[in-house]
Design a protein around this motif. Structure first.
Motif, mmCIF file in Angstrom:
data_model
loop_
_atom_site.group_PDB
_atom_site.id
_atom_site.type_symbol
_atom_site.label_atom_id
_atom_site.label_comp_id
_atom_site.label_asym_id
_atom_site.label_seq_id
_atom_site.Cartn_x
_atom_site.Cartn_y
_atom_site.Cartn_z
ATOM 1 N N ASP A 1 -23.839 -58.595 -38.993
ATOM 2 C CA ASP A 1 -24.213 -59.732 -38.147
ATOM 3 C C ASP A 1 -24.116 -59.365 -36.671
ATOM 4 O O ASP A 1 -24.974 -59.757 -35.870
ATOM 5 N N LEU A 2 -23.075 -58.636 -36.301
ATOM 6 C CA LEU A 2 -22.946 -58.220 -34.898
ATOM 7 C C LEU A 2 -24.093 -57.300 -34.489
ATOM 8 O O LEU A 2 -24.678 -57.467 -33.408
ATOM 9 N N ASP A 3 -24.429 -56.350 -35.351
ATOM 10 C CA ASP A 3 -25.576 -55.475 -35.078
ATOM 11 C C ASP A 3 -26.855 -56.301 -34.950
ATOM 12 O O ASP A 3 -27.653 -56.096 -34.036
ATOM 13 N N CYS A 4 -27.031 -57.223 -35.862
ATOM 14 C CA CYS A 4 -28.224 -58.064 -35.859
ATOM 15 C C CYS A 4 -28.322 -58.866 -34.562
ATOM 16 O O CYS A 4 -29.383 -58.910 -33.938
ATOM 17 N N ALA A 5 -27.234 -59.481 -34.158
ATOM 18 C CA ALA A 5 -27.250 -60.290 -32.932
ATOM 19 C C ALA A 5 -27.660 -59.452 -31.729
ATOM 20 O O ALA A 5 -28.468 -59.891 -30.902
#
Length: 136
Positions: A60-64
């Protein structure tokens, strides 16, 4: 909140002739996705099983981060570098797919994961629509 369509309409005509409606939908989907996955990270960190969610949190952090960068490149306006935009959109679609893979596994148990998985799915679709529009 300024809607992406209004923003794109306010810019000088696009030299790349990309459909403004497709771009606006993508920018809105990316903005929604960034918000949803960021909130999902916060939700996962607060869960009792937070350690088990570590991979999902990282995805999720990578995606954001990738989604935010893609949205910024997409909304710059005229004279888009199609090669760069294509690679950025492909990276964004991949980051969204990877986040979706994890969050969809937890969607039955965590509402934030359900919301996040839906947002990443919409963002992936939006990226693919812009990629299709970029093809001659």
């Amino acid at each position: 909140m300024l809607q992406s369509r209004e923003l794109f309409d306010s810019l000088a005509s696009r030299a790349d002739h990309l459909d403004i409606q497709i771009l606006a939908r993508a920018a809105d989907a990316l903005s929604e996705c960034e918000q949803a996955v960021t909130a999902c990270v916060t939700g996962m960190l607060a869960e009792k099983d937070g350690d088990e969610l570590r991979v999902a949190i990282n995805r999720d952090l990578d995606c954001a981060d990738v989604v935010a960068a893609t949205r910024r490149v997409l909304t710059r306006g005229t004279d888009a570098d199609h090669a760069l935009l294509t690679l950025q959109l492909e990276a964004c679609a991949l980051a969204c797919e990877r986040s979706f893979e994890m969050c969809s596994q937890y969607a039955r148990h965590h509402e934030h994961c359900r919301i996040s998985s839906q947002a990443t799915e919409r963002a992936t679709t939006a990226c693919r629509e812009v990629l299709q529009a970029l093809r001659p």
